[in-house]
Write a protein that holds these residues in place. Sequence first.
Motif, PDB file in Angstrom:
ATOM      1  N   GLY A   1       0.780  -1.232   0.000  1.00  9.67           N
ATOM      2  CA  GLY A   1       0.000   0.000   0.000  1.00  9.67           C
ATOM      3  C   GLY A   1       0.811   1.281   0.000  1.00  9.67           C
ATOM      4  O   GLY A   1       0.249   2.374  -0.058  1.00  9.67           O
ATOM      5  N   LYS A   2       2.141   1.188   0.072  1.00  9.98           N
ATOM      6  CA  LYS A   2       2.968   2.388   0.070  1.00  9.98           C
ATOM      7  C   LYS A   2       2.792   3.141  -1.245  1.00  9.98           C
ATOM      8  O   LYS A   2       2.719   2.530  -2.320  1.00  9.98           O
ATOM      9  N   GLU A   3       2.710   4.459  -1.170  1.00  7.65           N
ATOM     10  CA  GLU A   3       2.492   5.274  -2.354  1.00  7.65           C
ATOM     11  C   GLU A   3       3.796   5.890  -2.844  1.00  7.65           C
ATOM     12  O   GLU A   3       4.508   6.557  -2.089  1.00  7.65           O
ATOM     13  N   LEU A   4       4.116   5.661  -4.117  1.00  7.72           N
ATOM     14  CA  LEU A   4       5.325   6.190  -4.729  1.00  7.72           C
ATOM     15  C   LEU A   4       4.965   7.287  -5.717  1.00  7.72           C
ATOM     16  O   LEU A   4       3.876   7.269  -6.303  1.00  7.72           O
ATOM     17  N   LEU A   5       5.887   8.219  -5.928  1.00  7.92           N
ATOM     18  CA  LEU A   5       5.606   9.376  -6.772  1.00  7.92           C
ATOM     19  C   LEU A   5       5.787   9.096  -8.256  1.00  7.92           C
ATOM     20  O   LEU A   5       5.253   9.825  -9.094  1.00  7.92           O
ATOM     21  N   THR A   6       6.537   8.038  -8.621  1.00  5.67           N
ATOM     22  CA  THR A   6       6.763   7.709 -10.035  1.00  5.67           C
ATOM     23  C   THR A   6       6.647   6.204 -10.246  1.00  5.67           C
ATOM     24  O   THR A   6       6.779   5.413  -9.299  1.00  5.67           O
ATOM     25  N   GLU A   7       6.399   5.824 -11.523  1.00  4.60           N
ATOM     26  CA  GLU A   7       6.347   4.390 -11.864  1.00  4.60           C
ATOM     27  C   GLU A   7       7.698   3.743 -11.619  1.00  4.60           C
ATOM     28  O   GLU A   7       7.778   2.601 -11.162  1.00  4.60           O
ATOM     29  N   ARG A   8       8.751   4.487 -11.962  1.00  3.99           N
ATOM     30  CA  ARG A   8      10.113   3.992 -11.742  1.00  3.99           C
ATOM     31  C   ARG A   8      10.332   3.721 -10.252  1.00  3.99           C
ATOM     32  O   ARG A   8      10.879   2.702  -9.849  1.00  3.99           O
ATOM     33  N   GLY A   9       9.870   4.657  -9.415  1.00  6.82           N
ATOM     34  CA  GLY A   9       9.992   4.497  -7.968  1.00  6.82           C
ATOM     35  C   GLY A   9       9.238   3.285  -7.469  1.00  6.82           C
ATOM     36  O   GLY A   9       9.711   2.564  -6.584  1.00  6.82           O
ATOM     37  N   LEU A  10       8.076   3.021  -8.064  1.00  3.67           N
ATOM     38  CA  LEU A  10       7.287   1.848  -7.681  1.00  3.67           C
ATOM     39  C   LEU A  10       8.031   0.568  -8.041  1.00  3.67           C
ATOM     40  O   LEU A  10       8.085  -0.376  -7.245  1.00  3.67           O
ATOM     41  N   SER A  11       8.614   0.535  -9.256  1.00  7.32           N
ATOM     42  CA  SER A  11       9.355  -0.659  -9.702  1.00  7.32           C
ATOM     43  C   SER A  11      10.533  -0.953  -8.782  1.00  7.32           C
ATOM     44  O   SER A  11      10.785  -2.098  -8.400  1.00  7.32           O
ATOM     45  N   VAL A  12      11.244   0.124  -8.429  1.00  2.89           N
ATOM     46  CA  VAL A  12      12.398  -0.020  -7.530  1.00  2.89           C
ATOM     47  C   VAL A  12      11.942  -0.491  -6.155  1.00  2.89           C
ATOM     48  O   VAL A  12      12.554  -1.370  -5.539  1.00  2.89           O
ATOM     49  N   HIS A  13      10.846   0.086  -5.642  1.00  2.00           N
ATOM     50  CA  HIS A  13      10.312  -0.275  -4.328  1.00  2.00           C
ATOM     51  C   HIS A  13       9.914  -1.743  -4.264  1.00  2.00           C
ATOM     52  O   HIS A  13      10.128  -2.402  -3.237  1.00  2.00           O
ATOM     53  N   GLN A  14       9.343  -2.266  -5.352  1.00  2.00           N
ATOM     54  CA  GLN A  14       8.870  -3.657  -5.347  1.00  2.00           C
ATOM     55  C   GLN A  14       9.995  -4.670  -5.173  1.00  2.00           C
ATOM     56  O   GLN A  14       9.757  -5.814  -4.784  1.00  2.00           O
ATOM     57  N   LEU A  15      11.221  -4.241  -5.437  1.00  2.00           N
ATOM     58  CA  LEU A  15      12.374  -5.128  -5.208  1.00  2.00           C
ATOM     59  C   LEU A  15      12.523  -5.468  -3.723  1.00  2.00           C
ATOM     60  O   LEU A  15      13.068  -6.517  -3.376  1.00  2.00           O
ATOM     61  N   THR A  16      12.020  -4.589  -2.856  1.00  2.00           N
ATOM     62  CA  THR A  16      12.109  -4.859  -1.419  1.00  2.00           C
ATOM     63  C   THR A  16      11.217  -6.027  -1.024  1.00  2.00           C
ATOM     64  O   THR A  16      11.422  -6.664   0.001  1.00  2.00           O
TER      65      THR A  16
END
Length: 318
Positions: A102-117
């Motif tokens: 549910g964490k909100e990211l400001l960019t699609e790139r940021g979301l892709s990077v976050h999903q690695l966690t």
Amino acid sequence: MDSEVRKKENSHCCEVCEKTFTEKKSLKCHYLTHTKEKPHVCEVCPAAFARKNSLKVHYRIHTKEKPFSCDNCGKMFSWSKNLKAHLLTHKKRKVFPCSLCGKELLTERGLSVHQLTHTGEKTHTCEFCNTSFSLKRNLNRHYLTHSNEKIYTCEICSQTFSQKITLQDHYLVHTREQPHICDICGSKFSQKSNLHRHLLVHTKEKLHICTICNASFSYKHTLQRHLICHSKEKPFKCDLCDKKFARKYELKTHYLKHTQEKPHICDVCGKGFPSKKNLLRHYLTHTKEKPYVCDFCKRGFSQKVFLKRHYDVVHNKK
């Protein structure tokens, strides 16, 4: 022609590093970075600074002055950078929510990077120690620990850090802010790592295990202190009698035998003791408590040494 004008404008040159300045006072101030002089001293505490403006900013710690105000909610801040960080909480921007947490990211790139966690992928590996990271920027930040470069400098006390996030945590020392709060007891901490360490008091977790005797500890430094008892090292030496000790506090207690000091005083009878441990043991003579109980006959003793003697004398004969 333009180059000649620029040269004239930057006519003040540093003899040490050849950096140029348009004003003589800027060059004079710059020289302090080479000499390490800190002529501007705080009148309240021993802190000293190379620049007068840094001292002026430092005084806000003592005056509690907060000249920077948020136009949206009125919250006040001592430093402009703290206000800038706060203003981001008011901005309404398009966000990309993570479907897993549910964490909100400001960019699609940021979301892709976050999903690695969540996937646990760590494709970026340090060539020096083989530590792996999900993000390349974390690997680049990690490299600074090997190079010993400290490129981030605190503008208040001039202490340097290898990572920006460490510098940001450090600023809280000056602002006295404690944003990390324990949900269980309400204790406040300036750094998140200190909160995590504190939580072990409540959870009773002991994640640090001795590989020799399997004793477990809540904190890494406690385990490291414990390991000395296995190594038989005694690095702390008394300069009066040459006796050696494994732990610093043991040497400190030992010194009291030479000085005859007994700083730990019983508030019941006034008797003094060289160590707090001896005082606590003594208190049992007043309370009549007997916390050490024999497993065989259930007889109680006020001191562990008495229980041990009881085992040797009574039960070993039976």
